[in-house]
Design an enzyme around this catalytic site. Structure first.
Site, mmCIF file in Angstrom:
data_model
loop_
_atom_site.group_PDB
_atom_site.id
_atom_site.type_symbol
_atom_site.label_atom_id
_atom_site.label_comp_id
_atom_site.label_asym_id
_atom_site.label_seq_id
_atom_site.Cartn_x
_atom_site.Cartn_y
_atom_site.Cartn_z
ATOM 1 C CD GLN B 132 -26.412 -20.735 3.768
ATOM 2 O OE1 GLN B 132 -27.317 -20.744 4.581
ATOM 3 N NE2 GLN B 132 -26.624 -20.804 2.466
ATOM 4 N N GLY B 133 -22.396 -19.344 6.326
ATOM 5 C CA GLY B 133 -22.336 -18.020 6.926
ATOM 6 C C GLY B 133 -22.894 -16.958 6.003
ATOM 7 C CE1 TYR B 134 -23.858 -18.143 1.635
ATOM 8 C CE2 TYR B 134 -26.041 -17.747 0.741
ATOM 9 C CZ TYR B 134 -24.762 -18.221 0.584
ATOM 10 O OH TYR B 134 -24.398 -18.760 -0.614
ATOM 11 C CD GLU B 249 -30.499 -22.014 2.299
ATOM 12 O OE1 GLU B 249 -30.035 -21.017 1.722
ATOM 13 O OE2 GLU B 249 -30.584 -22.111 3.531
#
Lengths: 374, 395
Positions: B132-134, B249
């Protein structure tokens, strides 16, 4: 069964909410207290509960009741808690009915309970802390028994028509076996009650049994096997007290959140301050967790499953959450929260009494630990 | 016998026949967890592979997803039964996956039919491992303040920037990533894109943590070409997807507050360390009290989780309720591990010995300290509860 109220239960809640708020709001408690009312609750109101059919909520339809369960009884108790209504509902319609359920004594006492004419009190505690120990002696005497000893913290004990008494017919005080439960009419000779007004303005009696004679048919269930009906009484009482605590905590929380939205300081509503928002959000979370624990216990009891663990969790968790709710309530109200004129302090007092009733947080945590083998 | 009863007995029999005994033992370390993906070695743990294949074959890695997308097509009630029956034999999760818990639900809601058919079955079978690229170095709690840019280049974007705290980025095959496609609006200029970690210009660097492990990475994107077909939902509408996904999440992280089923390691650990007295009580009365009070809260929270799932399935949960679950669950999990360290005493301090499972206890304890930071800090969750549930006024 999903862990939320179904449509019928939600309807019952709405009905109970309107009824209790209209007839038994906090101002009702305040009026009784200010009048130094010697009964501690309103007999008229108890009759109105009966007219609504609520007193027979746990009594089977075949015996004239509504034949509902602990979830439904809890719905009513939560509203009683939310409004701090002085009422014998918990002791009579919930705990005493659970004890009498299925016994020969049920036919004698249920009609009066359903009609709102009979009030029951529970003579089970002997010390200042709720314990499993039962020492009050019941000796065989003629055709019945002779009861000797003392009980404490008997809510409504001085005006009740019926006393459910836990007594020892064999063994010593801390033994599990040898306990017998009795249904004793309040006017039995040798029985004295000394009512004491408690912090929350309710009345609880210290009771002395000085050779009180009862017939053999006063026994609920079997002699020496009183742990069965006493267990039913305690599970119902503990779960019911947890539901009432939920109402007290929820009522205090609603009042506090409302105050945060209205009260202005530094030119803005104090509810804009993050320090208070976080505490309110934490409080909300604790109350939600407690609510789930209570419903879990009620549902398990209604399905006839082993509910002991869930009941202790519900009672301990509501004790913690509601204590937090009333403490935060007074704190966030600031100085006005300390005044007698404002209602939030009443919530604090009732929460303390209910937290102690049927075993406090520590008592129930200890039960869990013992059951888990540590 | 109702249909559900039949389903339960069939499920029980199938699990009995198909769940290898090795997969009914508690997970002892990260190495026991199956994440699938291109780098998965099928020969490393044959029972684990067999269990994954058996479950994926029935669509039961994602039991409530539609069959067309590799799911089991089960109803909410059947899914609950399956979970209960798995718990009853203490079956391990056949597949851990951010694809299942996070991306999947977002794709089901916002993906095109093509995107669903492309990605969901591979997630269900554990063929592609996702990360996950948050978060970015300057966009943590203020997630929408992200800067990684996606420049419009016709049929694709050119992505540049840096992500941080990317869990297992060095082991993942694909990333779902928030990028800025417009500077006109903070939350309204974000898009949600997917790309292969093997794309030219993507590099990762593990971050050493206080636990001694490096599950998190820095992820660098240098002129990475991302087809527009890989964008989920409309351009500049990625924040909707991100928020939806965050809810899932938070649910997943909140589950950690529940601890495991079966034997209670906290209680067992305490008994092993300090022993029981002649009344059968823990010989350290203060520790006993702390554990008992913790257990009240943990079990009440288990009831709350059950209620939350029931409400979700019935479509009646408050949309901000995952914040409450995340807040309580993660704080509880931290408390649990603090108590486990106290219960273990000096044994729990060993960092490298074989006896200690190479410091499994202290490393897990340290790991939990991130629970109230990742996925939105506890303070952010409290803000959300205060504003969206209690409706307290804004500053």
């Amino acid at each position: 069964m999903p862990l939320f109220l179904n449509d019928e239960q939600t309807m019952l809640r709405d009905t109970a909410r309107d009824f209790v708020a209209e007839h038994a709001s906090v101002s009702h408690l305040r009026a009784l207290r200010d009048a130094d009312d010697p009964t501690g609750f309103s007999r008229d109101l108890w009759k109105q509960f009966a007219d609504m059919g609520l007193n027979g909520i746990l009594i089977p339809e075949a015996q004239g009741g509504l034949g509902l369960g602990h979830v439904e009884a809890g719905v009513v108790l939560e509203e009683i808690g939310r409004n701090l209504s002085p009422s014998p509902f918990l002791t009579t319609a919930v705990a005493a009915v659970a004890a009498l359920q299925g016994s020969a004594q049920a036919d004698r006492w249920f009609p009066g309970i359903i009609a709102g004419e009979t009030v029951a009190a529970l003579a089970i505690d002997e010390g200042a802390k709720h314990r499993d120990a039962i020492g009050l002696k019941a000796e065989r005497s003629g055709n019945g028994f002779r009861l000797t000893g003392d009980k404490r913290f008997v809510t409504h004990g001085h005006v009740a028509d019926l006393l459910i008494v836990a007594a020892r017919t064999a063994g010593s005080a801390d033994e599990a076996d040898g306990v017998t439960l009795f249904a004793v009419p309040r006017d039995a000779a040798g029985l004295t009650a000394t009512p004491e007004r408690l912090a929350d303005a309710s009345l609880a009696a210290r009771m002395t049994f000085d050779g009180v004679e009862v017939n053999a048919d006063a026994v609920i269930g079997e002699v020496d096997a009183g742990r069965d009906p006493l267990g039913r009484l305690l599970r119902a009482g503990r779960t019911g007290a947890a539901a009432e605590l939920l109402g007290v905590g929820g009522g205090a929380m609603d009042m506090t959140v409302g105050y945060l939205k209205e009260r202005k300081q530094f030119g803005v509503a104090i509810g804009t301050f993050q320090a208070l928002q976080h505490r309110a959000a934490h409080l909300y979370s604790e109350m939600e967790v407690a609510r789930a624990a209570v419903l879990k216990a009620q549902q398990l009891m209604d399905t006839g499953a082993d509910a002991d663990e869930a009941v202790s969790i519900a009672k301990a968790m509501t004790g913690m959450a509601t204590t937090l709710s009333v403490q935060e309530g007074v704190q966030m109200h600031g100085g006005i929260g300390m005044t007698d004129e404002y209602d939030i302090g009443f919530y604090m007092k009732r929460a303390r009494v209910l937290a102690e009733m049927f075993g406090d947080i520590g008592f129930h945590a200890d039960r869990l630990a013992k059951a888990a083998g540590y | 016998m109702t249909d559900l009863d039949t389903f339960r007995s069939d499920t029980r029999a199938w699990l009995e026949a198909n769940c290898p005994p090795e997969m009914r033992e508690p997970v002892r370390s990260d190495a026991d967890v199956c994440w699938g993906g291109r780098g998965y070695d099928p020969d490393a743990n044959p029972p684990q592979k067999a269990w994954l294949d058996a479950m994926a074959g029935r669509g039961w890695t994602v039991p409530d997803w539609p069959r067309d997308y590799g799911g089991g097509g089960l109803s909410a009630a059947e899914t609950k039964v399956l979970r209960e029956e798995m718990a009853a034999i203490r079956a391990r999760n056949p597949l851990n996956s951010f694809g299942i818990s996070m991306l999947g639900p977002a794709l089901l809601k916002y993906g095109t039919e093509e995107q669903k058919l492309e990605h969901l079955p591979k997630i269900a079978r554990g063929e592609i491992r996702w990360c996950q690229g948050y978060s970015e170095p300057n966009a943590g709690s203020d997630l929408a303040g992200l800067a990684a840019s996606a420049e419009d280049a016709g049929d694709h974007y050119i992505v540049n920037g840096q992500k941080v705290w990317t869990s297992y980025a060095d082991k993942a095959d694909w990333i779902f990533c928030l990028v800025r496609t417009s500077k006109a609006s903070k939350q309204g200029g974000i898009s949600f894109v997917l790309f292969d970690m093997a794309s030219p210009g993507v590099s990762t660097k593990p971050i050493l943590l206080i636990s001694g492990y490096s599950p998190f990475c820095e992820t660098f994107m240098d002129d990475v070409k991302v087809p527009k077909a890989n964008r989920i939902h409309d351009e500049n509408k990625g924040w909707d997807v991100a928020k939806y996904l965050l809810g899932h999440e938070r649910e997943m992280i909140s589950g950690m507050g529940l601890g495991g089923g079966g034997r209670n390691p906290l209680i067992e650990g305490a008994i092993a360390t300090v022993g029981l007295d002649h009344d059968g009580r823990l010989a350290d009365p203060v520790l006993r009290t702390q554990i008992a009070l913790f257990e009240v809260r943990a079990k009440a929270f288990a009831a709350m989780s059950e209620r939350f799932i029931d409400e979700l399935k019935a479509g009646r949960a408050h949309p901000a309720q995952p914040s409450m679950m995340k807040y309580v669950g993660t704080e509880l999990n931290k408390d649990r591990h603090e108590l486990m360290m106290a219960a273990g005493g000096s044994d729990a301090l060993e960092w490298e010995s074989e006896r200690s499972g190479t410091g499994a206890a202290p490393r897990a304890w340290l790991r939990t300290k991130a629970n109230s930071i990742e996925g939105g800090t506890s303070e952010i969750q409290l803000n959300i509860i205060a504003k969206r549930i209690l409706e307290l006024p804004g500053a």
